[in-house]
Design an enzyme around this catalytic site. Structure first.
Site, PDB file in Angstrom:
ATOM      1  N   SER A   5       0.839  -1.196   0.000  1.00 61.84           N
ATOM      2  CA  SER A   5       0.000   0.000   0.000  1.00 61.84           C
ATOM      3  C   SER A   5       0.869   1.239   0.000  1.00 61.84           C
ATOM      4  CB  SER A   5      -0.908   0.007   1.229  1.00 61.84           C
ATOM      5  OG  SER A   5      -0.131   0.363   2.353  1.00 61.84           O
ATOM      6  N   LYS A   6       0.265   2.297  -0.508  1.00 60.90           N
ATOM      7  CA  LYS A   6       0.956   3.578  -0.647  1.00 60.90           C
ATOM      8  C   LYS A   6       1.589   4.037   0.664  1.00 60.90           C
ATOM      9  CE  LYS A   6      -2.058   6.201  -3.072  1.00 60.90           C
ATOM     10  NZ  LYS A   6      -2.707   7.318  -3.689  1.00 60.90           N
ATOM     11  N   ARG A   7       0.896   3.746   1.759  1.00 70.98           N
ATOM     12  CA  ARG A   7       1.371   4.243   3.047  1.00 70.98           C
ATOM     13  C   ARG A   7       2.708   3.631   3.442  1.00 70.98           C
ATOM     14  NH1 ARG A   7      -1.422   2.375   6.902  1.00 70.98           N
ATOM     15  NH2 ARG A   7      -2.799   1.207   5.557  1.00 70.98           N
ATOM     16  N   LYS A   8       2.903   2.367   3.028  1.00 72.00           N
ATOM     17  CA  LYS A   8       4.121   1.676   3.466  1.00 72.00           C
ATOM     18  C   LYS A   8       5.238   1.712   2.443  1.00 72.00           C
ATOM     19  CE  LYS A   8       1.804  -1.339   6.595  1.00 72.00           C
ATOM     20  NZ  LYS A   8       1.267  -2.657   6.747  1.00 72.00           N
TER      21      LYS A   8
END
Ligand code: GLU
Length: 482
Positions: free
Chosen positions: A254-257
């Site tokens: 995911s973008k967050r990680k």
């Protein structure tokens, strides 16, 4: 004879071009190439609420940058177009009529409020959440009348209530599901656009797709699709759901990680061939029998590619591995190619001239892990340091006077040299060092900092050769003044 292999990538233009899209694209392209088949690119833009006009162009651009090519698509044409679903609305309407005529679908007039109430009630009772079939019982003539009177409605698939259905997924084998668990899926929305499910099945059939190779997240849609294929009386393509790419902690990428946009990797100076190698490596085993089995070209990977070898566990997207691979590719690039990439991708100052380039590139190439590091590593070639930190210039335990004197001596020696080569420069610097009783590290660090402003550079005498006599001497003179 079996039908010629036809595969497709069907991205929805809703955001940044995702590395997962490239991963799926590569598998499709490989399977088409391996079988002398056709790779289709179809744009699934029926969700108008999430549609972003710029996204399609960026997806094309990113895939092309990676070297991914398709044989049919909105931009290249083909016999099965249009390849953008928003341009195929008449086709879907026509197919809705076919389903209605077969009573395989029905019109539904339930309001958003009723559906909301229904869902909450189901949840409260702990019942299965899904459409309760309220409009399924409505006589078709009545439904038609309401529709003609302009009452907003959707069209739903009439999924059989009893029995089980099974299908085969290449990595996962036989999958069985209970029909009762499948929702009466909306096929056509009130805005006249089809849902993903209808458009996807109709297009895969009309475009003669033989193998559906896509991400695992669509596995749960397959039961609906199977019922649709059956309702139309169409053969079901072979299916291969690729496990989702995972972050090193095994969670969904995911973008967050982890950055997930292909554009980000491009801006960070990664090479497309390294990314392709990296994605391919995650997809299937390394190319066996090679000296470096983890490092291979797209062609080599395709040669050994086989859908049946694809496993069902999620490959780990480890950016460190990508960085390592990128370094491998950076070092392998012929100088002219590296030079061209640096200029094309805007990672080099525009004033770079051919001759200078040739001298400095070999010096920095060894240390480059990404194209973007070039500026930082090579900036001193293009301009003298704006300022010099005395703490870096003056060796520990020495003072500014003795450092200035050391540089003065170097300057004197180097001014008188008849040959300007790394060997000669080094030998005369060593003589100065011996005269002064300095250590090698001290004298060369002082010269390095004087010329570049930095403590870490390629071998400093090579740098001096690349800069040329005048520029080198000018820089040492300036450093003395600081
Ligand atoms: N439009 C879907 C996506 O965005 C395609 C899924 C499929 O390949 O069937 O990924």
């Amino acid at each position: 004879m079996a039908d010629p292999v036809r595969v497709r990538l069907a991205p929805s233009p809703t955001g940044d071009p995702h590395v997962g899209t490239a991963y799926v694209a590569l598998h499709n392209m490989a399977w088409a190439k391996k079988n002398g088949g056709v790779f289709v690119l179809r744009i699934e833009d029926t969700d108008r609420t999430r549609y972003s006009p710029d996204s399609e162009r960026r997806i094309f651009e990113s895939l092309r940058w990676l070297g991914i090519r398709w044989d049919e698509g909105p931009d290249v044409g083909g016999d099965f177009g249009p390849y953008r679903q928003s341009e195929r609305l008449a086709i879907y309407k026509e197919h809705c009529e076919i389903l209605l005529a077969k009573s395989a679908a029905y019109l539904c007039f339930c309001t958003a409020e009723r559906l909301d109430w229904m869902r909450k009630d189901q949840m409260r009772r702990g019942a299965q959440v899904g459409y309760d079939g309220h409009c399924r019982m409505m006589p078709p003539e009545e439904a038609r009348k309401k529709q003609s009177a302009g009452e907003p409605c959707v069209m739903r698939l009439a999924v059989p209530r009893e029995g089980e259905t099974e299908y085969h997924d290449i990595p996962r084998g036989r999958i069985v599901f209970k029909n009762a668990a499948v929702d009466d899926q909306v096929l056509l929305k009130t805005d006249g656009f089809p849902t993903y499910h209808l458009a996807n099945v109709v297009d895969d059939h009309l475009m003669k797709i033989t193998h559906i190779i896509r991400a695992e997240e669509w596995l749960s849609s397959v039961p609906k699709h199977i019922h649709l294929y059956r309702a139309f009386g169409w053969p079901i393509p072979k299916m291969c759901h690729l496990s989702l790419l995972r972050s090193p902690d095994r969670s969904k990428l995911s973008k967050r990680k982890n950055p997930t946009s292909i554009e980000w990797y491009r801006q960070q100076g990664f090479l497309p061939e390294a990314i392709v190698n990296f994605l391919a490596l995650m997809g299937s085993a390394m190319v066996a029998g090679k000296e470096e089995p983890e490092v291979f070209s797209l062609e080599e990977w395709i040669q050994g590619f086989d859908l049946s070898k694809i496993g069902a566990t999620g490959p780990i997207f480890d950016i460190k591995k990508l960085e390592w691979l990128n370094g491998v590719y950076m070092r392998k690039l012929p100088s002219e190619t590296l030079a061209k990439r640096l200029v094309d991708e805007k990672f080099s100052p525009p004033e770079l001239t051919g001759e200078k380039f040739q001298k400095i590139l070999p010096l920095v190439q060894e240390r480059l892990k990404r194209l973007s590091e070039f500026k930082e590593l090579a900036d001193f070639f293009f301009a003298a340091p704006a300022s010099i930190e005395p703490a870096l210039l003056i060796p520990k335990g020495r003072d500014s006077t003795s450092t200035r004197q050391a540089l003065e001596k170097i300057l004197d020696r180097w001014k008188g040299l008849t040959e300007w080569s790394a060997g000669v420069l080094e030998a005369s610097a060593v003589e100065v060092m011996q005269q002064l009783g300095w250590k090698k590290g001290e004298i060369f660090m002082a010269i390095r900092v004087a010329i570049t402003g930095k403590t870490a550079t390629p071998p400093i005498c090579d740098v001096c050769v690349a800069l040329g006599r005048d520029e080198t001497l000018r820089r040492i003179e300036n450093a003395q003044k600081c």
